[in-house]
Design a protein around this motif. Structure first.
Motif, mmCIF file in Angstrom:
data_model
loop_
_atom_site.group_PDB
_atom_site.id
_atom_site.type_symbol
_atom_site.label_atom_id
_atom_site.label_comp_id
_atom_site.label_asym_id
_atom_site.label_seq_id
_atom_site.Cartn_x
_atom_site.Cartn_y
_atom_site.Cartn_z
ATOM 1 N N SER B 28 103.583 36.583 100.860
ATOM 2 C CA SER B 28 103.622 37.779 99.797
ATOM 3 C C SER B 28 102.610 37.380 98.676
ATOM 4 N N ILE B 29 101.994 38.532 98.079
ATOM 5 C CA ILE B 29 101.002 38.113 97.206
ATOM 6 C C ILE B 29 101.378 39.055 96.020
ATOM 7 N N ASN B 30 100.866 38.898 94.945
ATOM 8 C CA ASN B 30 100.737 39.825 93.902
ATOM 9 C C ASN B 30 99.284 40.778 93.919
ATOM 10 N N LEU B 48 89.380 43.313 92.525
ATOM 11 C CA LEU B 48 90.713 42.847 92.533
ATOM 12 C C LEU B 48 91.426 44.010 93.194
ATOM 13 N N ILE B 49 92.634 43.904 93.933
ATOM 14 C CA ILE B 49 93.527 44.834 94.361
ATOM 15 C C ILE B 49 94.804 44.136 94.214
ATOM 16 N N ARG B 50 95.895 44.983 93.708
ATOM 17 C CA ARG B 50 97.091 44.705 93.353
ATOM 18 C C ARG B 50 97.984 45.046 94.744
ATOM 19 N N SER B 51 99.023 44.266 94.626
ATOM 20 C CA SER B 51 99.850 44.432 96.003
ATOM 21 C C SER B 51 100.400 46.115 96.046
ATOM 22 N N ASN B 52 100.654 46.838 95.040
ATOM 23 C CA ASN B 52 101.003 47.945 95.075
ATOM 24 C C ASN B 52 99.768 49.104 95.167
ATOM 25 N N LEU B 65 93.763 47.507 101.341
ATOM 26 C CA LEU B 65 95.114 46.512 101.457
ATOM 27 C C LEU B 65 96.076 46.954 102.355
ATOM 28 N N ASP B 66 96.441 46.469 103.135
ATOM 29 C CA ASP B 66 97.777 46.746 103.913
ATOM 30 C C ASP B 66 98.734 45.639 103.835
ATOM 31 N N THR B 67 99.660 45.631 102.891
ATOM 32 C CA THR B 67 100.717 44.344 102.733
ATOM 33 C C THR B 67 101.711 44.339 103.927
ATOM 34 N N SER B 68 101.728 45.444 104.731
ATOM 35 C CA SER B 68 102.891 45.361 105.926
ATOM 36 C C SER B 68 102.158 44.529 107.088
#
Lengths: 118, 111
Positions: B28-30, B48-52, B65-68
């Protein structure tokens, strides 16, 4: 405004010799980092510091020591150099998360120090 | 082991074409960052791209960014010979102050 500077730019050591790499930043950053870069390996974190007087280990700390006596300086020491420490060393600095007027966690890198251990 | 792995390792395209490189990570990242390195030089921050966040633009750069899937992509549109460099993703490890860099994608743009 020089940003992040590193001294020296290049050094050749014999096995067993010691040396200190100096990193200096003039951006008033709290966080400072030392990385090494080897072909095909990307950057690997050696040690880092989140403030004056504090240091912590990264991924590959063995054989290295660091000190952060002043906020603007971060020193990396090799007590007894080995050929496996032949690499390019990069220093970086940044603000903590939430600070820096929006640049936040952006790391600013120095130009690197090329070290050859024979 | 590396937190971030870039794909492909090397990419060669013609000037004017788009370049896409991908980054996968494990924890998991911020936030996730992309950096550029010209040969023999230090790294320079690109974006920079944030997790949200799911997508971000900066000039000719587009990052997703695809956190899934724990993955990110960097798109450089209308590439130029001056874009020739190595590109690295860097991810923070949530709960620490550490960043882990991937192994990089070497991009060569042919004039």
């Amino acid at each position: 405004n020089a940003g992040v500077t590193q001294t020296p730019k290049f050094r050749v050591l014999k096995t067993g010799q010691s040396m200190t790499l100096l990193c200096a930043q003039d951006m008033n950053h709290e966080y400072m980092y030392w990385y090494r870069q080897d072909p095909g390996m990307g950057l690997r974190l050696i040690h880092y510091s989140v403030g004056e007087g504090t240091t912590a280990k990264g991924e590959v700390p063995d054989g290295y020591n660091v000190s952060r006596l002043k906020k603007q300086n971060f020193l990396l020491g090799l007590e007894s150099a080995a050929p496996s420490q032949t690499s390019v060393y990069f220093c970086a600095s940044s603000y903590p998360p939430g600070k820096g007027g929006g640049v936040g966690e952006t790391q600013y890198f120095g130009p690197g120090t090329r070290l050859l251990v024979l | 082991s590396q937190q971030g792995e870039e794909d492909p390792q090397a990419l060669s395209i013609q000037e004017g074409e788009n370049a896409t490189m991908n980054c996968s990570y494990k924890t998991s990242i911020n936030n996730l960052q992309w950096y550029r390195q010209n040969s023999g030089r230090g790294l320079v921050h690109l974006i920079l791209i944030r997790s949200n966040e799911r997508e971000k633009h900066s000039g000719r750069l587009r990052v997703t960014l695809d956190t899934s899937k724990k993955s990110s992509s960097l798109l450089i549109t209308a590439s130029r010979a001056a874009d020739t460099a190595s590109y690295f993703c860097a991810t923070d490890i949530r709960g620490t102050y550490k960043y882990i860099f991937g192994t990089g994608t070497r991009l060569k743009v042919l004039a």
